[in-house]
Design a protein around this motif. Structure first.
Motif, short mmCIF file in Angstrom:
data_model
loop_
_atom_site.label_atom_id
_atom_site.label_comp_id
_atom_site.label_asym_id
_atom_site.label_seq_id
_atom_site.Cartn_x
_atom_site.Cartn_y
_atom_site.Cartn_z
N ASN A 143 0.83 -1.20 0.00
CA ASN A 143 0.00 0.00 0.00
C ASN A 143 0.87 1.25 0.00
OD1 ASN A 143 -1.66 2.15 0.64
ND2 ASN A 143 -2.92 0.96 2.03
N SER A 144 0.67 2.14 -0.95
CA SER A 144 1.38 3.42 -1.12
C SER A 144 2.85 3.25 -1.51
CB SER A 144 1.29 4.29 0.13
OG SER A 144 -0.06 4.59 0.41
N GLN A 145 3.29 2.03 -1.76
CA GLN A 145 4.68 1.82 -2.19
C GLN A 145 4.84 2.31 -3.62
OE1 GLN A 145 6.05 -2.25 -2.04
NE2 GLN A 145 8.04 -1.74 -2.89
N MET A 146 5.99 2.95 -3.90
CA MET A 146 6.26 3.47 -5.22
C MET A 146 7.49 2.77 -5.80
SD MET A 146 7.46 7.25 -6.56
CE MET A 146 6.44 8.06 -5.40
N ILE A 147 7.36 2.33 -7.04
CA ILE A 147 8.50 1.84 -7.81
C ILE A 147 8.85 2.98 -8.75
CG2 ILE A 147 9.25 0.19 -9.57
CD1 ILE A 147 8.86 -1.10 -6.84
N ARG A 148 10.12 3.37 -8.75
CA ARG A 148 10.55 4.49 -9.57
C ARG A 148 11.84 4.10 -10.29
NH1 ARG A 148 10.64 10.73 -8.49
NH2 ARG A 148 12.39 11.33 -9.77
N PHE A 149 11.89 4.36 -11.59
CA PHE A 149 13.10 4.11 -12.36
C PHE A 149 13.18 5.10 -13.51
CE2 PHE A 149 9.89 1.45 -14.33
CZ PHE A 149 10.11 1.60 -15.70
N THR A 150 14.37 5.21 -14.08
CA THR A 150 14.63 6.11 -15.21
C THR A 150 15.13 5.28 -16.38
OG1 THR A 150 15.19 7.90 -13.70
CG2 THR A 150 15.92 8.13 -15.97
N TYR A 151 14.59 5.57 -17.56
CA TYR A 151 15.11 4.92 -18.77
C TYR A 151 15.45 5.98 -19.80
CZ TYR A 151 10.50 5.37 -21.10
OH TYR A 151 9.35 5.85 -21.68
N SER A 152 16.34 5.61 -20.73
CA SER A 152 16.78 6.53 -21.79
C SER A 152 16.40 5.95 -23.14
CB SER A 152 18.29 6.73 -21.74
OG SER A 152 18.68 7.29 -20.52
N ASN A 153 15.72 6.75 -23.94
CA ASN A 153 15.35 6.35 -25.29
C ASN A 153 15.00 7.60 -26.07
OD1 ASN A 153 14.16 5.02 -27.61
ND2 ASN A 153 13.99 3.21 -26.31
N SER A 154 14.98 7.48 -27.39
CA SER A 154 14.66 8.65 -28.21
C SER A 154 13.18 9.02 -28.13
CB SER A 154 15.07 8.39 -29.66
OG SER A 154 14.42 7.23 -30.14
N PHE A 155 12.34 8.12 -27.58
CA PHE A 155 10.92 8.42 -27.42
C PHE A 155 10.41 7.79 -26.12
CE2 PHE A 155 11.32 4.50 -29.76
CZ PHE A 155 10.41 3.65 -29.17
N MET A 156 9.25 8.26 -25.70
CA MET A 156 8.62 7.75 -24.47
C MET A 156 7.74 6.55 -24.82
SD MET A 156 6.01 9.78 -21.89
CE MET A 156 7.14 11.07 -21.47
N TYR A 157 7.97 5.43 -24.13
CA TYR A 157 7.13 4.25 -24.33
C TYR A 157 5.79 4.45 -23.64
CZ TYR A 157 10.93 1.40 -26.18
OH TYR A 157 11.93 0.89 -26.96
N THR A 158 4.75 3.89 -24.23
CA THR A 158 3.46 3.86 -23.57
C THR A 158 3.44 2.65 -22.65
OG1 THR A 158 2.36 4.90 -25.44
CG2 THR A 158 0.97 3.66 -23.91
#
Length: 167
Positions: A143-158
């Protein structure tokens, strides 16, 4: 001259049209809503949410499903980080369910051919196959836990909810 019945009917139709009551008519719209915005520094932000099948207040929804969590309780958002070079995107996945002792696990997202020029910790987010990415190594998202990560690409994935195990 209009009868009282005609006047009441017209009044009812006007009230329905102006208050936006939902008559439950299916329009064939997609199951997901996509919101994208750009700020003055050209940073993009995109939020994907699953459209609810019915409109209930959260109090009524919990009563109707007997206090369990559902896919509507998994919030997925991402925004563009303002860095030079290959664009970077910050993804946040949060369990918003308020039912204690009910943590979804084995959460999978639709993710296309997700790839990143920057390594993403596979215990946090991992593409298993085309359009199937696993969140948090399949472990529960409390409950209320957040998973956060950063990725690099030429466009944003849906990224959109696919499946999970709920209590």
């Amino acid at each position: 001259m209009m009868s009282l019945c005609h006047i009441c009917f017209l009044y009812l139709m006007i009230m329905l049209a102006t208050t936006g009551w939902n008559l439950g008519i299916q329009s064939g719209t997609p199951d997901y809503e996509f919101f994208q915005s750009t700020d003055e520094n050209n940073n993009q932000s995109r939020t994907v949410t699953k459209k609810p099948q019915h409109s209930y207040s959260s109090h009524n929804r919990k009563l109707l499903v007997h206090g369990s969590c559902s896919n509507r309780d998994i919030s997925i958002s991402q925004s563009r980080d303002s860095t030079s070079g290959i664009p970077q995107y910050i993804v946040q996945i949060v369990n918003t369910c308020s039912v204690s002792g009910c943590a979804p696990s084995d959460i999978h997202l639709h993710c296309g051919w997700f790839a990143s020029a920057r390594m993403v910790n596979p215990t946090v987010f991992k593409r298993m196959s085309y359009d199937d990415c696993l969140v948090n190594g399949g472990k529960t998202l409390k409950n209320s836990q957040m998973i956060r990560f950063t990725y690099s690409n030429s466009f944003m994935y849906t990224l959109a909810f696919k499946t999970a195990k709920f209590c």
